[in-house]
Design an enzyme around this catalytic site. Structure first.
Site: not given
Ligand code: UT7
Length: 329
Positions: A117, A253, A283
């Site tokens: 990125c 970003h 993104n």
């Molecule tokens: O350009 C650089 C690229 N990357 C980034 O900047 C990404 C940085 N990370 C993030 O932005 C965040 O970590 C995410 C947005 C990717 C995820 O958010 P989070 O608050 O860290 O969520 P998580 O991965 O801890 O997931 C929480 C829950 C999970 O369910 P359980 O295990 O708690 O039951 C996931 O399975 O949310 C669930 N989940 C979803 N639910 C609905 C994950 N993706 C989704 C979704 N819709 N799209």
């Protein structure tokens, strides 16, 4: 800076986002997700998606055409280097930058740059060095991305995050006090496993699959992003000989509104001094900062002499930051 040569700055900008828009509600229909989850966790409401036959080179062409539309027919005159920062090149080789060189009939060198990125900021930083060393006069620094073609549409954790787009800038000598200052380009390959797409054809380490989709350990990337957005911004401001009070606009970003908010709070900047476009575009990686800059310009949020603080992070793990004193254009 070499005292006998002027500093390089950004004198022209162009941006492009594909016309096809996919909303969170559209995604609700094809995967187990919700507008509520995506909005509260990321701030994303919509993303622009390239057409089936629209590839990264097309997005780069459109961004350059937009630059010419904004700055006039002479905008590309004398460009002697094209850099395309992308994670989704049309091909492993030839460089997508060579396609841009040919399309606009430039007498220029051309190469692609892969730094995830932060790639566009890397391209601007390298463009600055090429200009200030006397190697080049005018560098066309592009960030273009067709990320929706490489995400796994069955993986809701990543599919909802990304969009496509392009941004382009001319980097050339500018008078004092304008220009790109305090460039920071960083990497920490210890985090390489947290965000990757491994397949590049047959030249793979043994055991790797021939085709795979983008993988991301979102939590690890999140923690890294919040940390590095803080350290890299402060480092750039200090290297530029400024303080955070001198910053008119923060252009981070656009990956996640929560990451942007955390960085804003740590910098103690008011909300009106931060550019947010992640709600509209998701993104789109290397395109995110030039697209955000173009949006801020169009909204009249950037004036000549403003100090813009730019920062990005991504796979590698990598990061980049710089202060851009806007003008004189
Ligand atoms: O350009 C650089 C690229 N990357 C980034 O900047 C990404 C940085 N990370 C993030 O932005 C965040 O970590 C995410 C947005 C990717 C995820 O958010 P989070 O608050 O860290 O969520 P998580 O991965 O801890 O997931 C929480 C829950 C999970 O369910 P359980 O295990 O708690 O039951 C996931 O399975 O949310 C669930 N989940 C979803 N639910 C609905 C994950 N993706 C989704 C979704 N819709 N799209």
């Amino acid at each position: 800076m070499n005292e006998t040569r002027p500093r390089a700055g950004v004198t022209a900008l162009g941006a492009y986002a594909p016309s096809k828009v996919v909303t969170n509600f559209d995604l609700e229909k094809i995967m187990d997700t919700s507008d509520e989850w995506i909005t509260t966790r990321t701030g994303i409401k919509r993303r622009h998606v390239a057409a089936d036959e629209e590839f990264t080179s097309d997005l780069a062409f459109r961004a350059v055409e937009n630059l010419v539309a904004r700055h006039g027919d002479d905008a590309l005159t004398g460009v002697d280097m094209v850099i395309v920062a992308t994670n989704t090149p049309d091909a492993l080789f030839p460089a997508t930058a060579a396609l841009v060189q040919e399309k606009f009939r430039l007498r220029a060198g051309a190469f692609d740059l892969l730094a995830a990125c932060p790639g566009w900021l890397y391209a601007v930083g390298i463009g600055k060095s090429l200009v200030e060393s006397g190697q080049c006069k005018r560098v066309l620094a592009i960030g273009a991305e067709a990320l929706t073609k490489i995400v796994d549409w069955n993986d809701r954790a990543t599919a909802v995050l990304f969009g496509d787009g392009g941004g382009a800038a001319i980097v050339e000598a500018v008078p004092e006090p304008y220009g790109v200052k305090g460039v920071v380009l960083g990497a920490d390959g210890a985090g390489a496993d947290h965000l990757h797409k491994r397949s590049v054809g047959a030249c793979l380490p043994s055991g790797a699959r021939l085709s795979d989709s983008l993988y991301m350990n979102g939590r690890e990337v999140y923690k890294f992003a919040v940390r590095v957005m803080n350290t890299a911004t402060l480092e750039a401001v200090e290297k530029a000989g400024l303080t955070v009070d001198d910053i008119s606009l923060f252009v981070p970003h656009q990956a996640n509104l929560r990451i942007i908010e955390a960085a804003r709070e740590r910098l103690s900047l008011p909300k009106e001094r931060v550019v947010v476009t992640v709600d509209e575009y998701g993104n789109n990686s290397t395109a995110s900062i030039p697209l955000a800059l173009a949006n801020a310009l169009d909204a009249g949020r950037i004036a000549v002499g403003d100090n813009l603080l730019l920062v990005s992070f991504g796979a590698g793990l990598t990061w980049a930051s710089a202060v851009l004193t806007w003008g004189p254009a």
